[in-house]
Design a protein around this motif. Sequence first.
Motif, PDB file in Angstrom:
ATOM      1  N   VAL A 260       0.856  -1.204   0.000  1.00  0.00           N
ATOM      2  CA  VAL A 260       0.000   0.000   0.000  1.00  0.00           C
ATOM      3  C   VAL A 260       0.889   1.251   0.000  1.00  0.00           C
ATOM      4  CG1 VAL A 260      -1.728   1.328   1.290  1.00  0.00           C
ATOM      5  CG2 VAL A 260      -1.929  -1.154   1.116  1.00  0.00           C
ATOM      6  N   GLN A 261       1.956   1.209   0.793  1.00  0.00           N
ATOM      7  CA  GLN A 261       2.895   2.350   0.831  1.00  0.00           C
ATOM      8  C   GLN A 261       3.478   2.599  -0.564  1.00  0.00           C
ATOM      9  OE1 GLN A 261       5.767   1.089   3.722  1.00  0.00           O
ATOM     10  NE2 GLN A 261       4.347   1.265   5.438  1.00  0.00           N
ATOM     11  N   ARG A 262       3.879   1.507  -1.220  1.00  0.00           N
ATOM     12  CA  ARG A 262       4.478   1.639  -2.555  1.00  0.00           C
ATOM     13  C   ARG A 262       3.463   2.192  -3.550  1.00  0.00           C
ATOM     14  NH1 ARG A 262       7.014  -3.445  -1.364  1.00  0.00           N
ATOM     15  NH2 ARG A 262       5.456  -4.579  -2.578  1.00  0.00           N
ATOM     16  N   ALA A 263       2.231   1.658  -3.463  1.00  0.00           N
ATOM     17  CA  ALA A 263       1.172   2.101  -4.380  1.00  0.00           C
ATOM     18  C   ALA A 263       0.908   3.596  -4.197  1.00  0.00           C
ATOM     19  CB  ALA A 263      -0.105   1.304  -4.123  1.00  0.00           C
ATOM     20  N   LEU A 264       0.867   4.035  -2.942  1.00  0.00           N
ATOM     21  CA  LEU A 264       0.587   5.449  -2.673  1.00  0.00           C
ATOM     22  C   LEU A 264       1.716   6.344  -3.165  1.00  0.00           C
ATOM     23  CD1 LEU A 264      -1.045   5.439   0.879  1.00  0.00           C
ATOM     24  CD2 LEU A 264      -2.086   6.173  -1.261  1.00  0.00           C
ATOM     25  N   LEU A 265       2.949   5.952  -2.838  1.00  0.00           N
ATOM     26  CA  LEU A 265       4.103   6.770  -3.219  1.00  0.00           C
ATOM     27  C   LEU A 265       4.178   6.923  -4.740  1.00  0.00           C
ATOM     28  CD1 LEU A 265       6.620   8.215  -2.114  1.00  0.00           C
ATOM     29  CD2 LEU A 265       7.877   6.081  -2.380  1.00  0.00           C
ATOM     30  N   CYS A 266       4.083   5.798  -5.407  1.00  0.00           N
ATOM     31  CA  CYS A 266       4.160   5.784  -6.864  1.00  0.00           C
ATOM     32  C   CYS A 266       2.978   6.549  -7.476  1.00  0.00           C
ATOM     33  CB  CYS A 266       4.139   4.326  -7.305  1.00  0.00           C
ATOM     34  SG  CYS A 266       4.678   4.075  -8.941  1.00  0.00           S
ATOM     35  N   GLY A 267       1.804   6.274  -6.958  1.00  0.00           N
ATOM     36  CA  GLY A 267       0.583   6.887  -7.488  1.00  0.00           C
ATOM     37  C   GLY A 267       0.570   8.397  -7.331  1.00  0.00           C
ATOM     38  N   VAL A 268       1.045   8.873  -6.188  1.00  0.00           N
ATOM     39  CA  VAL A 268       1.044  10.319  -5.930  1.00  0.00           C
ATOM     40  C   VAL A 268       1.969  11.041  -6.919  1.00  0.00           C
ATOM     41  CG1 VAL A 268       1.926  12.019  -4.284  1.00  0.00           C
ATOM     42  CG2 VAL A 268       0.309  10.285  -3.519  1.00  0.00           C
ATOM     43  N   PHE A 269       3.153  10.488  -7.120  1.00  0.00           N
ATOM     44  CA  PHE A 269       4.108  11.140  -8.027  1.00  0.00           C
ATOM     45  C   PHE A 269       3.618  11.103  -9.479  1.00  0.00           C
ATOM     46  CE2 PHE A 269       7.023  11.136  -4.507  1.00  0.00           C
ATOM     47  CZ  PHE A 269       7.790  12.265  -4.746  1.00  0.00           C
ATOM     48  N   ILE A 270       3.164   9.931  -9.920  1.00  0.00           N
ATOM     49  CA  ILE A 270       2.708   9.829 -11.313  1.00  0.00           C
ATOM     50  C   ILE A 270       1.414  10.621 -11.509  1.00  0.00           C
ATOM     51  CG2 ILE A 270       1.939   8.233 -13.123  1.00  0.00           C
ATOM     52  CD1 ILE A 270       3.875   6.183 -11.902  1.00  0.00           C
ATOM     53  N   GLY A 271       0.567  10.605 -10.493  1.00  0.00           N
ATOM     54  CA  GLY A 271      -0.673  11.392 -10.553  1.00  0.00           C
ATOM     55  C   GLY A 271      -0.379  12.876 -10.706  1.00  0.00           C
ATOM     56  N   ALA A 272       0.631  13.361  -9.978  1.00  0.00           N
ATOM     57  CA  ALA A 272       1.004  14.783 -10.074  1.00  0.00           C
ATOM     58  C   ALA A 272       1.487  15.104 -11.490  1.00  0.00           C
ATOM     59  CB  ALA A 272       2.080  15.109  -9.050  1.00  0.00           C
ATOM     60  N   CYS A 273       2.302  14.202 -12.048  1.00  0.00           N
ATOM     61  CA  CYS A 273       2.798  14.420 -13.431  1.00  0.00           C
ATOM     62  C   CYS A 273       1.632  14.481 -14.414  1.00  0.00           C
ATOM     63  CB  CYS A 273       3.702  13.262 -13.866  1.00  0.00           C
ATOM     64  SG  CYS A 273       5.258  13.235 -13.051  1.00  0.00           S
ATOM     65  N   CYS A 274       0.722  13.503 -14.287  1.00  0.00           N
ATOM     66  CA  CYS A 274      -0.427  13.457 -15.211  1.00  0.00           C
ATOM     67  C   CYS A 274      -1.226  14.756 -15.128  1.00  0.00           C
ATOM     68  CB  CYS A 274      -1.350  12.285 -14.862  1.00  0.00           C
ATOM     69  SG  CYS A 274      -0.680  10.695 -15.325  1.00  0.00           S
ATOM     70  N   ALA A 275      -1.426  15.259 -13.909  1.00  0.00           N
ATOM     71  CA  ALA A 275      -2.232  16.471 -13.726  1.00  0.00           C
ATOM     72  C   ALA A 275      -1.545  17.692 -14.333  1.00  0.00           C
ATOM     73  CB  ALA A 275      -2.477  16.686 -12.244  1.00  0.00           C
ATOM     74  N   LEU A 276      -0.240  17.834 -14.058  1.00  0.00           N
ATOM     75  CA  LEU A 276       0.493  19.003 -14.564  1.00  0.00           C
ATOM     76  C   LEU A 276       0.496  19.036 -16.089  1.00  0.00           C
ATOM     77  CD1 LEU A 276       3.580  19.040 -12.157  1.00  0.00           C
ATOM     78  CD2 LEU A 276       1.692  20.655 -12.188  1.00  0.00           C
TER      79      LEU A 276
END
Lengths: 269, 255
Positions: free
Chosen positions: A13-29
């Motif tokens: 879950v920690q890995r999923a969150l860390l990875c998801g947050v960073f990639i999610g930020a890129c997708c949004a920007l």
Amino acid sequence: MTYLVESLHYPFVQRALLCGVFIGACCALLGVFLVLRRLSLIGDGLAHVGLGAVGLGLLLNTQPLWVTIPLVMFASLWIIWLSDKADVYADAAIGLVSAVSAAAGIVMASAGRGFNVDLTSFLFGSIIAISPAEVFLSVILSLAVIITVCLFYNELFAIAFEEEYARVLGIPVDKINKLLILCTALTVSLGIRIVGTMLISSLIIFPAVSALQIARGFRWAMILAVIYSITSVALGVFVSFALNLPTGATIVLINFVFFVSAFLYRRIQ
Amino acid sequence: MNIVEVKKVCIRYGAIEAVCSVSLEVAAGDYVALVGPNGSGKTTLLKAMLNLLPLTEGAISLYGTPCRQFRDWNKIGYVPQVSRNLHKGFPATVKEIVASGLLSTKSIPRRISRQDAAAVEQAMETVGIADMGERLIDQSPGGQQQRVYLARAMVNNPDMLLLDEPTAAIDPATREQFYKTLCDVNRTGGKTVVLISHDAGHVGHYANKLAYLDKHLVFFGAFSDFCTSPEMTKYFGSHIQHLICGQHCSSEQAK
């Protein structure tokens, strides 16, 4: 609440969150620029290329990410070349490159080990199954994309508003466009692991269009899109874990709820 | 000193000739009205001056440098032809749009600092939109939008302004106000102005030179010469010439 805190103790879950947050930020920007420039479907096109690359990775029996990143980046430049030099309309170029790549990938995957569980996990994403090495690579490359967008924010803004005027300002428009598309290719390659090739474009489009509904300035649009994206990924991981649902699809549906609320908020205002 | 020199320029799109054999000069402090009918090549010529279109023949130089090699874009302010709905839904504020005009003065990566805020405020005040800074661009009326684009073109304090039909989509009263603002910029601010307009009579109030384009250059010179030229009477007919020049003369008399 206790359940949420408990779930945070699980390394996956920690890995999923860390990875998801960073990639999610890129997708949004990137999404804000791509949506405003009517290029949002390039995410979908490059995701199809990603599927083809995963097929090649499976055929070569190697980690698909190592094949996906260079091939999707190459395909993004191919799309630019087709629309600039071969006089093919941008949407047609995206369709052409993505169809050829996806078809090649499916053929290769079938020739290798068939349409198996591995390919399916890339079709629909498997953020929970992400490895520590993939997390490391995703965070580093996402940081590179975020820094690039921040460094060239003003150039990207000027081009998104009016490409011709940006040229008169002396901005190297063609180079910045290539940079934007390469960053998108990198983000799509990484994002395939989270929501899969079928849904990655939604992670680019949804946070941006939700933010554009209510933003009162361009910087606000960028910040809101990142907030929407990160929140949807985090909520998606928790909800899918709690209710035993597919994570990628849950993230997309949460994004849809955000969009509807932003749309209604704008109408009420 | 000539800021712009256009020498025997031809621009073709395939077999279609947009402009041909055009030669003209713009000197520092000039106010040049570039007029002509639809499809006469006005916008094409202006874009060629900005190196946005390749020349088929001839040469254009800016400040003595061939426009292909010209890099001092901070000396030039440009107001493009913008349709009302082009930026519909774009979330930028007026202040963000005006500030983007400063990017020509920066080197990569271009940052807009807090110190630049004063220049943005100044440009907005000059064109009369000082209170609109936080408004979204797509929620501003057409006339105000044109002022925003003029402020963006002026924010880096350029020597020359190139404007492509900036008053095309606005009402007569706002248009008149816009022309007056531009006139102040030219006469008080000392900036060179090249303005494309359909309305030769109207810009004739303010411009000191007229370039009449109809794929080739029909006339280029002082406005008063245009009004007294027998060739122009022959070309336009005395009625049209009188319509264009009547307003010009009356404004001169008023002064």
